[in-house]
Design a protein around this motif. Structure first.
Motif, mmCIF file in Angstrom:
data_model
loop_
_atom_site.group_PDB
_atom_site.id
_atom_site.type_symbol
_atom_site.label_atom_id
_atom_site.label_comp_id
_atom_site.label_asym_id
_atom_site.label_seq_id
_atom_site.Cartn_x
_atom_site.Cartn_y
_atom_site.Cartn_z
ATOM 1 N N PHE A 47 0.834 -1.193 0.000
ATOM 2 C CA PHE A 47 0.000 0.000 0.000
ATOM 3 C C PHE A 47 0.878 1.256 0.000
ATOM 4 C CE2 PHE A 47 -3.118 3.076 1.392
ATOM 5 C CZ PHE A 47 -4.245 2.639 0.746
ATOM 6 N N HIS A 48 0.569 2.168 -0.885
ATOM 7 C CA HIS A 48 1.267 3.455 -0.917
ATOM 8 C C HIS A 48 0.233 4.563 -0.789
ATOM 9 C CE1 HIS A 48 5.523 2.504 -2.012
ATOM 10 N NE2 HIS A 48 4.957 1.341 -2.125
ATOM 11 N N PHE A 49 0.721 5.762 -0.809
ATOM 12 C CA PHE A 49 -0.148 6.937 -0.639
ATOM 13 C C PHE A 49 -1.411 6.867 -1.509
ATOM 14 C CE2 PHE A 49 -1.174 11.363 -0.297
ATOM 15 C CZ PHE A 49 -0.554 11.776 0.868
ATOM 16 N N TYR A 50 -1.247 6.405 -2.752
ATOM 17 C CA TYR A 50 -2.387 6.374 -3.677
ATOM 18 C C TYR A 50 -2.941 4.971 -3.871
ATOM 19 C CZ TYR A 50 -0.791 11.073 -4.497
ATOM 20 O OH TYR A 50 -0.423 12.379 -4.310
ATOM 21 N N TYR A 128 -7.969 -4.001 -1.377
ATOM 22 C CA TYR A 128 -6.810 -4.147 -0.496
ATOM 23 C C TYR A 128 -7.254 -4.484 0.931
ATOM 24 C CZ TYR A 128 -2.385 -3.257 1.813
ATOM 25 O OH TYR A 128 -1.239 -3.398 2.562
ATOM 26 N N PHE A 129 -8.380 -3.890 1.339
ATOM 27 C CA PHE A 129 -8.812 -4.096 2.728
ATOM 28 C C PHE A 129 -9.650 -5.354 2.924
ATOM 29 C CE2 PHE A 129 -7.928 0.548 2.876
ATOM 30 C CZ PHE A 129 -6.899 0.462 3.804
ATOM 31 N N LYS A 140 -12.354 2.427 6.378
ATOM 32 C CA LYS A 140 -10.916 2.490 6.150
ATOM 33 C C LYS A 140 -10.598 3.316 4.891
ATOM 34 C CE LYS A 140 -7.160 1.391 7.899
ATOM 35 N NZ LYS A 140 -6.698 2.076 9.041
ATOM 36 N N GLU A 143 -10.858 6.878 5.619
ATOM 37 C CA GLU A 143 -9.722 7.323 6.450
ATOM 38 C C GLU A 143 -8.469 7.572 5.614
ATOM 39 O OE1 GLU A 143 -10.549 4.940 10.579
ATOM 40 O OE2 GLU A 143 -8.636 4.571 9.569
ATOM 41 N N VAL A 144 -8.151 6.597 4.774
ATOM 42 C CA VAL A 144 -6.878 6.720 4.040
ATOM 43 C C VAL A 144 -6.997 7.566 2.776
ATOM 44 C CG1 VAL A 144 -5.905 4.556 4.914
ATOM 45 C CG2 VAL A 144 -7.137 4.528 2.760
ATOM 46 N N LYS A 147 -8.588 12.868 1.200
ATOM 47 C CA LYS A 147 -8.486 13.955 0.223
ATOM 48 C C LYS A 147 -9.217 13.657 -1.086
ATOM 49 C CE LYS A 147 -4.396 16.543 1.417
ATOM 50 N NZ LYS A 147 -3.050 16.917 1.017
ATOM 51 N N ASN B 153 1.911 -0.705 7.730
ATOM 52 C CA ASN B 153 1.177 -1.109 6.515
ATOM 53 C C ASN B 153 0.867 0.091 5.611
ATOM 54 O OD1 ASN B 153 0.048 -3.247 5.126
ATOM 55 N ND2 ASN B 153 -2.010 -2.814 5.898
ATOM 56 N N LYS B 154 1.210 1.278 6.074
ATOM 57 C CA LYS B 154 0.992 2.554 5.364
ATOM 58 C C LYS B 154 -0.476 2.910 5.216
ATOM 59 C CE LYS B 154 4.877 1.254 2.441
ATOM 60 N NZ LYS B 154 4.719 -0.164 2.534
ATOM 61 N N THR B 155 -1.325 2.374 6.085
ATOM 62 C CA THR B 155 -2.752 2.705 6.006
ATOM 63 C C THR B 155 -3.202 3.531 7.219
ATOM 64 O OG1 THR B 155 -3.253 0.560 7.021
ATOM 65 C CG2 THR B 155 -3.337 0.666 4.622
ATOM 66 N N PRO B 157 -4.148 6.834 9.131
ATOM 67 C CA PRO B 157 -4.721 8.065 8.560
ATOM 68 C C PRO B 157 -3.733 9.245 8.497
ATOM 69 C CG PRO B 157 -6.198 7.126 10.210
ATOM 70 C CD PRO B 157 -4.951 6.318 10.257
ATOM 71 N N LYS B 159 -0.746 10.652 7.314
ATOM 72 C CA LYS B 159 0.259 10.269 6.311
ATOM 73 C C LYS B 159 1.660 10.771 6.663
ATOM 74 C CE LYS B 159 -2.700 8.300 3.632
ATOM 75 N NZ LYS B 159 -2.777 6.830 3.666
ATOM 76 N N GLU B 368 0.030 11.306 -8.953
ATOM 77 C CA GLU B 368 -0.711 10.371 -8.114
ATOM 78 C C GLU B 368 -0.375 8.899 -8.351
ATOM 79 O OE1 GLU B 368 -4.842 11.251 -8.100
ATOM 80 O OE2 GLU B 368 -4.537 13.089 -6.979
ATOM 81 N N GLU B 369 0.809 8.615 -8.853
ATOM 82 C CA GLU B 369 1.206 7.215 -8.901
ATOM 83 C C GLU B 369 1.860 6.867 -7.565
ATOM 84 O OE1 GLU B 369 4.576 6.255 -11.094
ATOM 85 O OE2 GLU B 369 4.060 4.161 -11.405
ATOM 86 N N VAL B 371 4.126 9.183 -4.206
ATOM 87 C CA VAL B 371 4.571 10.517 -3.797
ATOM 88 C C VAL B 371 6.066 10.666 -4.050
ATOM 89 C CG1 VAL B 371 4.686 12.160 -1.905
ATOM 90 C CG2 VAL B 371 2.809 10.542 -2.026
#
Lengths: 167, 431
Positions: A47-50, A128-129, A140, A143-144, A147, B153-155, B157, B159, B368-369, B371
């Protein structure tokens, strides 16, 4: 039967069935969704930012470009660069010679291709979840992806889409 | 006093060759380090099979985990009282930094590929399961283990918290580059970390770098690039990794086919059966794996015996560079020839591509691929690193990729010259 570069061949099949893929993010999410609904892709995702992202997939795509099996067309946008991918004749030939052990995927790819990368990002994040409950997944995601402002309609559409992809 | 606030009577320090000292003051951190699941990391090498190439690379995931913790600790000292930073998250960041690699198994990369496992699932399982680690974290609050797992897990809230542990310039990478360079003895991998830590700023949901620190970041990106090609993807290390994977494939197949092992592989049973529970996973470390390799070198199965002897005694496969596009037909022929001379191509002719060892190159990517690294310009704007740095732009463009074919040259040379396929094989391999 021996298959040379079998994981490359599977990925190449995605490019071929799509005719053209615009956007690396879209490619990432398409392969992730296919993997989650049971297609035998072996790229590891985290999992990454996007949402789910696979470095292995990025590298494999670069390898396919360097081998001359796909063309990468770079387009400079105002704040970022966008990439388009197409299979080359050599890529077609490689695929023809590979004995791919993969269930029919063309129809699923056509369905994925029609959607925006923003929507596919939502679907990939929901998948993913899994196996959490529907309510937990939605909580979830909100939350993530604060934006991204996904609406209830987006979520409902995504659940229908996931159902369609799984059957 | 609440457990989360408890401090040791006096600061404990670990002597460390990379950061000089690792400082511990929080009781929680001290207790986590003492937990048996964390101590297990001493028995897992950070760089897997790299020690066959760089004999100094015997450092463990334990050293690295302490190093990541120390870097985050130093970053947070700099972040204290800065805007956008919530000091309440301090302990969470430190715990996540310390525990981020907890689920790594022995020779992780090969094990994950062969047995279709993901060490991140086990990191989560150790943090949330019936373990000493979970008991310690739960003393802070019942939901604290889940928070730590979410950060790793990078999930999570927030960031900003995630990006300290995992982003394109994070504590994990800053530690392993320097540590791996130190232990392998190479001269790449060095960069001015102190400078980077001083110019890091928390901005909304990410850590950015003050523009004046750009050159230190360029150095860091260059180290990543060089360490990949010189250390992580070293062809000799890859050869050992190829043999290791083939041992695991072979032993799994034998088990599935009901082969009668002289020495029962009890520690591996659940791996072969695809149902690895947490306790089985934790029991397997590198000492156990290497012990089994010695045992299997005494087995009657010729392939298993040969591969184990090769791994143990460093009789590795040789390799040639190849282009799957231009040489496709040759290689298909090679597979046929190997089988014809009795060298099972499934085990003795192995392709290896750069994507088989995914390494995190710096990628500006597209919107957005992922950061990218952002520079904080004097006017407050954020600018993506490769748009400001020509050096970074040059190495983050088109990537060099690589395909190799591994084979046991000694076994081919040992074939009788009367076998017509031998000459043909050596010809295709350019020998």
């Amino acid at each position: 039967m021996f298959v040379l570069l079998k994981n490359h061949a599977k990925l190449l099949k995605v490019f071929e069935a799509s005719e053209e893929i615009t956007g690396r993010k879209k490619l990432q999410k398409m392969v992730y969704i296919l993997k989650k609904v049971g297609f035998p892709f072996e790229e590891k995702y985290a999992f990454h930012f996007y949402g789910p992202y696979s470095e292995e997939l990025s590298l494999r795509t670069e390898e396919l470009c360097n081998l001359g099996f796909i063309d990468e067309i770079k387009e400079k946008k105002s704040n970022y660069t966008q990439y388009r991918y197409q299979v080359t004749d050599q890529g077609e030939m490689f695929l023809k010679e590979s004995t791919l052990d993969m269930p029919p995927v063309d129809e699923k790819i056509a369905t994925l291709k029609e959607e925006s990368s923003r929507f596919l990002e939502l679907v990939a994040t929901m998948l993913y979840f899994e196996p959490a409950t529907k309510a937990e997944v939605e909580k979830k995601v909100q939350e993530v992806k604060k934006k991204s402002n996904y609406t209830e309609e987006d979520l409902a559409k995504a659940w229908t889409f996931i159902d369609k992809m799984k059957h | 006093m609440a457990y989360k606030d408890e401090q040791l009577h006096e600061e404990k320090v670990f002597k460390d060759p990379v950061h000089r000292y690792i400082h511990v003051r929080d009781q929680v951190i001290w207790d986590l380090i003492g937990a048996k699941e964390f101590q297990r990391l001493r028995r897992i090498k950070q760089l897997g099979t790299t020690y066959v190439t760089f004999h100094g690379a015997e450092h463990s995931r334990f050293n690295h985990s302490l190093g990541v913790y120390e870097i985050v600790r130093r970053i947070l000292i700099n972040f204290e009282n800065r805007p956008n930073w919530n000091q309440e998250e301090r302990l969470l960041c430190l715990c996540a930094a310390l525990l981020h690699d907890l689920g790594h198994g022995p020779f992780s990369h090969s094990f994950e590929k062969v047995f279709k496992l993901d060490h991140e699932d086990y990191t989560r399982a150790i943090i949330l399961g019936d373990t000493e680690i979970c008991q310690i974290l739960s003393r802070i609050s019942p939901d604290f283990p889940q928070k730590v797992a979410d950060v790793i897990n990078k999930t999570y809230p927030d960031k900003l918290v995630v990006s300290l542990i995992s982003s394109q310039i994070d504590a994990d990478r800053m530690d392993y580059l320097q540590r791996d360079a130190y232990y392998t003895g190479v001269s790449y991998g060095h960069f001015d970390m102190e400078r980077i830590l001083r110019v890091m700023r928390p901005v909304e949901d990410q850590v950015v770098i003050k523009e004046s620190g750009m050159h230190a970041v360029e150095d860091y990106i260059m180290s990543r690039y060089q360490m990949y090609w010189q250390v992580y993807f070293h062809p000799v290390t890859r050869s050992a990794e190829v043999i290791l994977s083939k041992i695991l494939h072979r032993v799994k197949r034998l088990y599935t086919e009901g082969y009668a092992f002289k020495f029962e592989p009890i520690h591996f049973r659940s791996f072969f059966e695809g149902e690895v529970d947490l306790q089985d996973y934790l029991r397997l470390d590198e000492a156990v794996v290497l012990f089994y390799f010695q045992q299997w070198a005494e087995e009657d199965d010729a392939i298993l015996k040969d591969l184990c002897l090769r791994f143990t005694n460093r009789q590795l496969f040789k390799y040639v560079q190849y282009n799957p596009n231009l040489q496709m037909k040759d290689w298909m022929e090679l597979y046929r020839l190997f089988d014809a001379v009795g060298l099972d191509s499934e085990y003795y002719l192995v392709e290896d591509s750069s994507s088989d060892l995914p390494y995190d190159f710096y990628r500006p990517g597209e919107e957005e691929e992922r950061v990218p690294i952002h520079l904080l310009m004097p006017n407050g704007d954020l600018r993506e690193l490769s748009r400001q740095s020509e050096i970074v732009e040059a190495i983050s463009g088109k990537k060099r990729t690589d395909h190799k074919l591994y084979f046991p040259l000694d076994s081919i040379e040992a074939l009788s010259d009367d076998i017509p396929e031998k000459k043909k094989i050596l010809e295709i391999l350019g020998r």
